[in-house]
Motif scaffolding. Structure first.
Motif, PDB file in Angstrom:
ATOM      1  N   PRO A 176       0.794  -1.234   0.000  1.00  7.31           N
ATOM      2  CA  PRO A 176       0.000   0.000   0.000  1.00  7.31           C
ATOM      3  C   PRO A 176       0.826   1.283   0.000  1.00  7.31           C
ATOM      4  O   PRO A 176       0.460   2.263  -0.674  1.00  7.31           O
ATOM      5  CB  PRO A 176      -0.838  -0.118   1.273  1.00  7.31           C
ATOM      6  CG  PRO A 176      -0.951  -1.600   1.514  1.00  7.31           C
ATOM      7  CD  PRO A 176       0.368  -2.153   1.072  1.00  7.31           C
ATOM      8  N   ALA A 177       1.937   1.301   0.745  1.00  3.50           N
ATOM      9  CA  ALA A 177       2.756   2.522   0.800  1.00  3.50           C
ATOM     10  C   ALA A 177       3.352   2.836  -0.562  1.00  3.50           C
ATOM     11  O   ALA A 177       3.431   4.006  -0.968  1.00  3.50           O
ATOM     12  CB  ALA A 177       3.857   2.357   1.849  1.00  3.50           C
ATOM     13  N   LEU A 178       3.771   1.809  -1.283  1.00  2.00           N
ATOM     14  CA  LEU A 178       4.303   2.018  -2.624  1.00  2.00           C
ATOM     15  C   LEU A 178       3.211   2.545  -3.549  1.00  2.00           C
ATOM     16  O   LEU A 178       3.443   3.485  -4.319  1.00  2.00           O
ATOM     17  CB  LEU A 178       4.877   0.709  -3.171  1.00  2.00           C
ATOM     18  CG  LEU A 178       5.298   0.703  -4.641  1.00  2.00           C
ATOM     19  CD1 LEU A 178       6.353   1.756  -4.929  1.00  2.00           C
ATOM     20  CD2 LEU A 178       5.798  -0.686  -5.042  1.00  2.00           C
ATOM     21  N   GLU A 179       2.046   1.980  -3.470  1.00  2.00           N
ATOM     22  CA  GLU A 179       0.950   2.431  -4.323  1.00  2.00           C
ATOM     23  C   GLU A 179       0.617   3.901  -4.064  1.00  2.00           C
ATOM     24  O   GLU A 179       0.375   4.675  -4.998  1.00  2.00           O
ATOM     25  CB  GLU A 179      -0.287   1.557  -4.098  1.00  2.00           C
ATOM     26  CG  GLU A 179      -0.114   0.133  -4.588  1.00  2.00           C
ATOM     27  CD  GLU A 179      -1.398  -0.687  -4.499  1.00  2.00           C
ATOM     28  OE1 GLU A 179      -2.487  -0.080  -4.567  1.00  2.00           O
ATOM     29  OE2 GLU A 179      -1.307  -1.918  -4.369  1.00  2.00           O
ATOM     30  N   SER A 180       0.607   4.300  -2.797  1.00  2.00           N
ATOM     31  CA  SER A 180       0.316   5.697  -2.453  1.00  2.00           C
ATOM     32  C   SER A 180       1.384   6.629  -2.994  1.00  2.00           C
ATOM     33  O   SER A 180       1.081   7.708  -3.527  1.00  2.00           O
ATOM     34  CB  SER A 180       0.205   5.854  -0.927  1.00  2.00           C
ATOM     35  OG  SER A 180      -0.874   5.105  -0.421  1.00  2.00           O
ATOM     36  N   ALA A 181       2.644   6.219  -2.878  1.00  2.00           N
ATOM     37  CA  ALA A 181       3.743   7.058  -3.357  1.00  2.00           C
ATOM     38  C   ALA A 181       3.710   7.191  -4.878  1.00  2.00           C
ATOM     39  O   ALA A 181       3.962   8.282  -5.416  1.00  2.00           O
ATOM     40  CB  ALA A 181       5.080   6.480  -2.898  1.00  2.00           C
ATOM     41  N   VAL A 182       3.402   6.110  -5.566  1.00  2.00           N
ATOM     42  CA  VAL A 182       3.302   6.160  -7.027  1.00  2.00           C
ATOM     43  C   VAL A 182       2.181   7.101  -7.442  1.00  2.00           C
ATOM     44  O   VAL A 182       2.321   7.903  -8.377  1.00  2.00           O
ATOM     45  CB  VAL A 182       3.057   4.745  -7.608  1.00  2.00           C
ATOM     46  CG1 VAL A 182       2.627   4.824  -9.072  1.00  2.00           C
ATOM     47  CG2 VAL A 182       4.315   3.888  -7.482  1.00  2.00           C
ATOM     48  N   GLU A 183       1.056   7.050  -6.728  1.00  2.00           N
ATOM     49  CA  GLU A 183      -0.084   7.886  -7.097  1.00  2.00           C
ATOM     50  C   GLU A 183       0.223   9.366  -6.895  1.00  2.00           C
ATOM     51  O   GLU A 183      -0.247  10.210  -7.668  1.00  2.00           O
ATOM     52  CB  GLU A 183      -1.323   7.484  -6.292  1.00  2.00           C
ATOM     53  CG  GLU A 183      -2.624   8.045  -6.831  1.00  2.00           C
ATOM     54  CD  GLU A 183      -2.840   7.755  -8.308  1.00  2.00           C
ATOM     55  OE1 GLU A 183      -3.399   8.633  -9.005  1.00  2.00           O
ATOM     56  OE2 GLU A 183      -2.437   6.669  -8.776  1.00  2.00           O
ATOM     57  N   VAL A 184       1.021   9.695  -5.904  1.00  2.00           N
ATOM     58  CA  VAL A 184       1.437  11.095  -5.712  1.00  2.00           C
ATOM     59  C   VAL A 184       2.207  11.585  -6.928  1.00  2.00           C
ATOM     60  O   VAL A 184       1.972  12.678  -7.446  1.00  2.00           O
ATOM     61  CB  VAL A 184       2.287  11.243  -4.434  1.00  2.00           C
ATOM     62  CG1 VAL A 184       2.945  12.625  -4.375  1.00  2.00           C
ATOM     63  CG2 VAL A 184       1.436  11.021  -3.192  1.00  2.00           C
ATOM     64  N   SER A 185       3.126  10.773  -7.419  1.00  2.00           N
ATOM     65  CA  SER A 185       3.904  11.149  -8.602  1.00  2.00           C
ATOM     66  C   SER A 185       3.017  11.240  -9.843  1.00  2.00           C
ATOM     67  O   SER A 185       3.181  12.137 -10.673  1.00  2.00           O
ATOM     68  CB  SER A 185       5.025  10.128  -8.843  1.00  2.00           C
ATOM     69  OG  SER A 185       5.945  10.122  -7.768  1.00  2.00           O
ATOM     70  N   ARG A 186       2.080  10.316  -9.964  1.00  2.00           N
ATOM     71  CA  ARG A 186       1.217  10.298 -11.146  1.00  2.00           C
ATOM     72  C   ARG A 186       0.281  11.505 -11.211  1.00  2.00           C
ATOM     73  O   ARG A 186      -0.218  11.836 -12.290  1.00  2.00           O
ATOM     74  CB  ARG A 186       0.391   9.009 -11.179  1.00  2.00           C
ATOM     75  CG  ARG A 186       1.199   7.758 -11.452  1.00  2.00           C
ATOM     76  CD  ARG A 186       0.298   6.529 -11.537  1.00  2.00           C
ATOM     77  NE  ARG A 186      -0.515   6.573 -12.751  1.00  2.00           N
ATOM     78  CZ  ARG A 186      -1.812   6.813 -12.787  1.00  2.00           C
ATOM     79  NH1 ARG A 186      -2.481   7.066 -11.682  1.00  2.00           N
ATOM     80  NH2 ARG A 186      -2.461   6.825 -13.931  1.00  2.00           N
ATOM     81  N   ARG A 187       0.030  12.155 -10.091  1.00  2.00           N
ATOM     82  CA  ARG A 187      -0.862  13.315 -10.097  1.00  2.00           C
ATOM     83  C   ARG A 187      -0.169  14.596 -10.553  1.00  2.00           C
ATOM     84  O   ARG A 187      -0.807  15.635 -10.702  1.00  2.00           O
ATOM     85  CB  ARG A 187      -1.475  13.520  -8.712  1.00  2.00           C
ATOM     86  CG  ARG A 187      -2.556  12.500  -8.370  1.00  2.00           C
ATOM     87  CD  ARG A 187      -3.439  12.992  -7.222  1.00  2.00           C
ATOM     88  NE  ARG A 187      -2.695  13.108  -5.978  1.00  2.00           N
ATOM     89  CZ  ARG A 187      -2.651  12.173  -5.033  1.00  2.00           C
ATOM     90  NH1 ARG A 187      -3.312  11.041  -5.221  1.00  2.00           N
ATOM     91  NH2 ARG A 187      -1.977  12.355  -3.928  1.00  2.00           N
ATOM     92  N   THR A 188       1.149  14.516 -10.775  1.00  2.00           N
ATOM     93  CA  THR A 188       1.880  15.707 -11.203  1.00  2.00           C
ATOM     94  C   THR A 188       1.828  15.856 -12.721  1.00  2.00           C
ATOM     95  O   THR A 188       1.581  14.895 -13.452  1.00  2.00           O
ATOM     96  CB  THR A 188       3.359  15.628 -10.771  1.00  2.00           C
ATOM     97  OG1 THR A 188       3.998  14.572 -11.493  1.00  2.00           O
ATOM     98  CG2 THR A 188       3.486  15.372  -9.272  1.00  2.00           C
ATOM     99  N   LEU A 189       2.105  17.071 -13.196  1.00  2.00           N
ATOM    100  CA  LEU A 189       2.217  17.307 -14.635  1.00  2.00           C
ATOM    101  C   LEU A 189       3.497  16.704 -15.199  1.00  2.00           C
ATOM    102  O   LEU A 189       3.596  16.455 -16.400  1.00  2.00           O
ATOM    103  CB  LEU A 189       2.171  18.811 -14.922  1.00  2.00           C
ATOM    104  CG  LEU A 189       0.851  19.519 -14.614  1.00  2.00           C
ATOM    105  CD1 LEU A 189       0.995  21.016 -14.850  1.00  2.00           C
ATOM    106  CD2 LEU A 189      -0.276  18.952 -15.465  1.00  2.00           C
TER     107      LEU A 189
END
Length: 310
Positions: A123-136
């Motif tokens: 779960p922690a990896l998934e959350s961190a990936v999603e933070v990056s994916r929300r950027t331009l």
């Protein structure tokens, strides 16, 4: 009449032998996939060493998915997948650390997506990936078109909203433009194979190849395979054999598979080009692990298509 229409298909026993021997070698050399303390000293080194680990996971997943492994192969593939997740990747912690150090590297996502499909979670990896994916920055990262497809396929495997249009990415690849077939060069050929891998999710969905691309490959792939077989480049030939197995009517060409099988060493390792290299075990592993993984992949896909055709 095309070569695809006249060639005899390789017998399943030959296809199985290549994969079984390759899997045996991979299992016996599993320890060489481990990250060393030196590897983990810098993020860049980790990325380079994670690539074969990710490829190992994908290939073992293919063996399970295609349902063509015998009981011994099935057990070995399962043990290697468990070894990869729990020991090589420390239950995903290695990927989470890399995501923290290099938040805009797509590598953690690309490798993790395979395990996510298998039901494993971090779960922690998934959350961190999603933070990056929300950027331009994420969709703006510069990468070759076939690599972009790899990221989009990983997002698809994870059930995520795609960061860019998949069909547009396909159109931007060399293969998507259907160029003059004689312009294929070494690196272009690898781009072709990976375009097909990402289009089909590593052979899981061959029907995702657009009809015009499938027709193009049906026409020209036999000549490309013959060329690389004559050059004895077994790594690239193995990838092209996977592409063949993904086509609506694969050739599974007997002569090509016989040459490919004859190149495999007695140990089960597949040389990259010509014959097996010399050197210590670790150096040899670095050279031959990829073509050997490809041999296992090509075997599983070809057997699956041969049996479904029969």
């Amino acid at each position: 009449m095309t070569a695809a229409a006249t060639s005899a298909a390789a017998p399943p026993a030959l296809l199985h032998s290549v994969g079984d021997r390759a899997l045996t070698w991979l299992d016996e050399h599993r320890e060489y996939f481990r990250l060393t303390p030196d590897d983990r000293a810098t993020g860049r080194a980790v990325v380079e060493r994670l690539k074969p680990i990710g490829e190992l996971a994908i290939n073992m997943q293919v063996l399970f998915r295609e349902g063509v492994a015998g009981s011994r192969q099935h057990a070995r593939a399962g043990q290697l997948l468990d070894f990869t997740w729990r020991e090589l990747l420390d239950g995903g912690n290695v990927l989470a650390e890399l995501q923290h150090d290099e938040p805009f590297s797509p590598v953690p996502l690309e490798i993790y997506a395979t395990f996510h499909e298998l039901g494993l979670r971090h779960p922690a990896l998934e959350s961190a990936v999603e933070v990056s994916r929300r950027t331009l920055t994420w969709p703006a990262l510069d990468m070759v078109p076939s690599r972009r497809l790899g990221v989009l396929n990983a997002e698809r495997k994870m059930g995520l909203v795609p960061s860019s249009d998949f069909d547009a990415a396909v159109s931007g690849t060399w293969l998507g433009r259907l160029p003059e077939p004689w312009t294929v060069q070494f690196h272009i050929a690898y781009d072709v194979t990976h375009t097909v891998f990402h289009l089909t999710n590593w052979g899981a969905a061959p029907d995702r190849i657009p009809p015009e691309i499938a027709s193009y490959l049906t026409l020209y792939l036999p000549a490309w395979m013959e060329d690389w077989a004559n050059l004895e480049h077994w790594d690239l030939l193995g990838e092209l054999l996977v592409v063949d197995a993904c086509l609506p009517r694969p050739t599974l060409d007997a002569q090509t598979w016989e040459r490919y099988a004859a190149a495999q060493s007695a140990s089960g390792a597949m040389p990259e080009q010509h014959g097996m290299p010399d050197g210590d075990a670790a150096e040899v592993f670095d050279v031959v692990h990829h073509p050997t993984l490809v041999a296992a992949f090509a075997s599983a896909m070809a057997i699956s298509r041969a049996l479904s055709a029969g």
